[in-house]
Design a protein around this motif. Structure first.
Motif, PDB file in Angstrom:
ATOM      1  N   LEU A 195       9.135   3.728  -3.584  1.00 37.02           N
ATOM      2  CA  LEU A 195       8.063   4.459  -2.924  1.00 37.02           C
ATOM      3  C   LEU A 195       6.955   4.788  -3.918  1.00 37.02           C
ATOM      4  CD1 LEU A 195      10.151   7.060  -0.871  1.00 37.02           C
ATOM      5  CD2 LEU A 195       9.123   4.934  -0.012  1.00 37.02           C
ATOM      6  N   LYS A 196       5.715   4.584  -3.498  1.00 37.33           N
ATOM      7  CA  LYS A 196       4.589   5.011  -4.318  1.00 37.33           C
ATOM      8  C   LYS A 196       4.504   6.542  -4.315  1.00 37.33           C
ATOM      9  CE  LYS A 196       1.587   0.960  -3.816  1.00 37.33           C
ATOM     10  NZ  LYS A 196       1.415   0.697  -5.253  1.00 37.33           N
ATOM     11  N   PRO A 197       3.895   7.133  -5.346  1.00 36.83           N
ATOM     12  CA  PRO A 197       3.793   8.602  -5.390  1.00 36.83           C
ATOM     13  C   PRO A 197       3.182   9.201  -4.137  1.00 36.83           C
ATOM     14  CG  PRO A 197       3.214   7.690  -7.527  1.00 36.83           C
ATOM     15  CD  PRO A 197       3.391   6.515  -6.595  1.00 36.83           C
ATOM     16  N   ASP A 198       2.064   8.650  -3.670  1.00 34.22           N
ATOM     17  CA  ASP A 198       1.419   9.209  -2.486  1.00 34.22           C
ATOM     18  C   ASP A 198       2.327   9.109  -1.267  1.00 34.22           C
ATOM     19  OD1 ASP A 198      -1.057  10.225  -1.109  1.00 34.22           O
ATOM     20  OD2 ASP A 198      -0.769   8.350  -0.007  1.00 34.22           O
ATOM     21  N   THR A 199       3.130   8.053  -1.200  1.00 39.96           N
ATOM     22  CA  THR A 199       4.060   7.887  -0.088  1.00 39.96           C
ATOM     23  C   THR A 199       5.102   8.998  -0.082  1.00 39.96           C
ATOM     24  OG1 THR A 199       3.749   5.483  -0.239  1.00 39.96           O
ATOM     25  CG2 THR A 199       5.633   6.272   1.032  1.00 39.96           C
ATOM     26  N   THR A 224       0.820  -1.211   0.000  1.00 34.74           N
ATOM     27  CA  THR A 224       0.000   0.000   0.000  1.00 34.74           C
ATOM     28  C   THR A 224       0.854   1.261   0.000  1.00 34.74           C
ATOM     29  OG1 THR A 224      -0.159   0.024   2.418  1.00 34.74           O
ATOM     30  CG2 THR A 224      -1.876  -1.165   1.205  1.00 34.74           C
ATOM     31  N   VAL A 225       2.121   1.124   0.392  1.00 34.74           N
ATOM     32  CA  VAL A 225       3.023   2.287   0.420  1.00 34.74           C
ATOM     33  C   VAL A 225       4.248   2.106  -0.471  1.00 34.74           C
ATOM     34  CG1 VAL A 225       2.322   3.137   2.686  1.00 34.74           C
ATOM     35  CG2 VAL A 225       4.109   1.390   2.530  1.00 34.74           C
ATOM     36  N   LEU A 226       4.493   0.875  -0.897  1.00 30.38           N
ATOM     37  CA  LEU A 226       5.672   0.565  -1.696  1.00 30.38           C
ATOM     38  C   LEU A 226       5.279  -0.209  -2.955  1.00 30.38           C
ATOM     39  CD1 LEU A 226       7.990  -0.842   1.137  1.00 30.38           C
ATOM     40  CD2 LEU A 226       8.095   1.471   0.173  1.00 30.38           C
ATOM     41  N   PHE A 276       6.933  10.891   3.035  1.00 33.90           N
ATOM     42  CA  PHE A 276       8.394  10.843   2.950  1.00 33.90           C
ATOM     43  C   PHE A 276       8.997  12.235   2.851  1.00 33.90           C
ATOM     44  CE2 PHE A 276      12.350  10.039   0.427  1.00 33.90           C
ATOM     45  CZ  PHE A 276      12.957   9.123   1.269  1.00 33.90           C
ATOM     46  N   ALA A 277       8.409  13.088   2.025  1.00 32.50           N
ATOM     47  CA  ALA A 277       8.960  14.419   1.751  1.00 32.50           C
ATOM     48  C   ALA A 277       7.862  15.464   1.826  1.00 32.50           C
ATOM     49  CB  ALA A 277       9.624  14.433   0.377  1.00 32.50           C
TER      50      ALA A 277
END
Length: 240
Positions: A136-140, A117-119, A145-146
């Motif tokens: 990393l997924k975009p939403d993550t 769900t996050v990777l 993350f940033a």
């Protein structure tokens, strides 16, 4: 006084450019700065690569800084001319600890029942059986993350991310240079990847001199001056 060489080691989902703001400021202060690639393949092999790099590319005293997974690597690789360690939103494991073990139950945004769900987890050529790379997924990136970077900078993080293997996250640390070297730690209080309490616990265990910044996991990108101050303190200690 001989100024130490500053060696900056990036973490997962990053490359040398994650240190640009820090490296340029240190160069302006007259330091020699090196930012080697971190292979992100496994703790033992990554530490061996960094150790070889230090032996062949530096002479004289070294201040070694690591971000995130880079903290695992510097603790396993430091030796020889390394005189001080600086951890930036970093893992500071004890012998036998792995990243998965440290994050388990910590409240990390990456410690979820279903990591997909996050990777994005994908295979790679030559992978040992059962291993894979994680992106990393975009939403993550944008949300976890940033989250304190402008969207345009977050996009650069997303587009240029270098994956880390699952095995690197699962491998136990073998050496702990912080037990014998003076250490500094920058703690990002808004870090959702390595929660503040987890960073602080590791830093206090290592006896590190702690500074804080209200920043995401990428504090050295959003607030490079805080990391620079910690590195300058370590360098002054070494030179003095």
């Amino acid at each position: 006084m001989v100024k130490p060489t500053i060696v900056l080691v990036h973490g997962a989902w990053a490359d040398a450019s994650s240190w640009n703001g820090v490296a340029s400021r240190l160069r302006e202060q007259g330091f020699d700065v090196l930012v080697p690639p971190n292979p992100l393949r496994g703790v033992a092999s990554d530490a061996a690569y960094l150790s070889s790099f230090l032996t062949q590319r530096t002479s004289g005293p070294v201040v070694l800084a690591g971000h995130s997974y880079g903290g695992v690597v510097i603790g396993n690789a430091a030796g020889g001319d390394v005189r001080a360690l600086v951890y930036v939103n970093a893992f500071i494991p004890a012998e036998g600890e792995s990243i998965f073990q440290i994050l388990g139950g910590s409240g990390s945004a990456l410690d979820v029942p279903d990591p997909t769900t996050v990777l994005d987890v994908v295979g790679y050529p030559g992978a040992p059986e059962g291993d894979a790379e994680a992106f990393l997924k975009p939403d993550t990136v944008y949300r976890l993350f940033a989250q304190d970077l402008p969207e345009s900078d977050g996009w650069l993080v997303l587009a240029g991310q270098r994956p880390i293997t699952l095995s690197a996250n699962a491998a136990p640390t073998e050496a702990t240079a912080w037990r014998t070297l003076p250490s500094w730690a920058v703690i990002g209080t808004d870090d959702l990847v390595i929660p503040e309490a987890t960073q602080r616990s590791m830093a206090e265990r290592a006896g590190a001199k702690i500074s804080e910044v209200a920043a995401s996991h990428l504090s050295m990108v959003s607030h490079p001056e805080v990391t620079v101050e910690a590195i300058l303190a370590a360098a002054a200690h070494v030179a003095g």
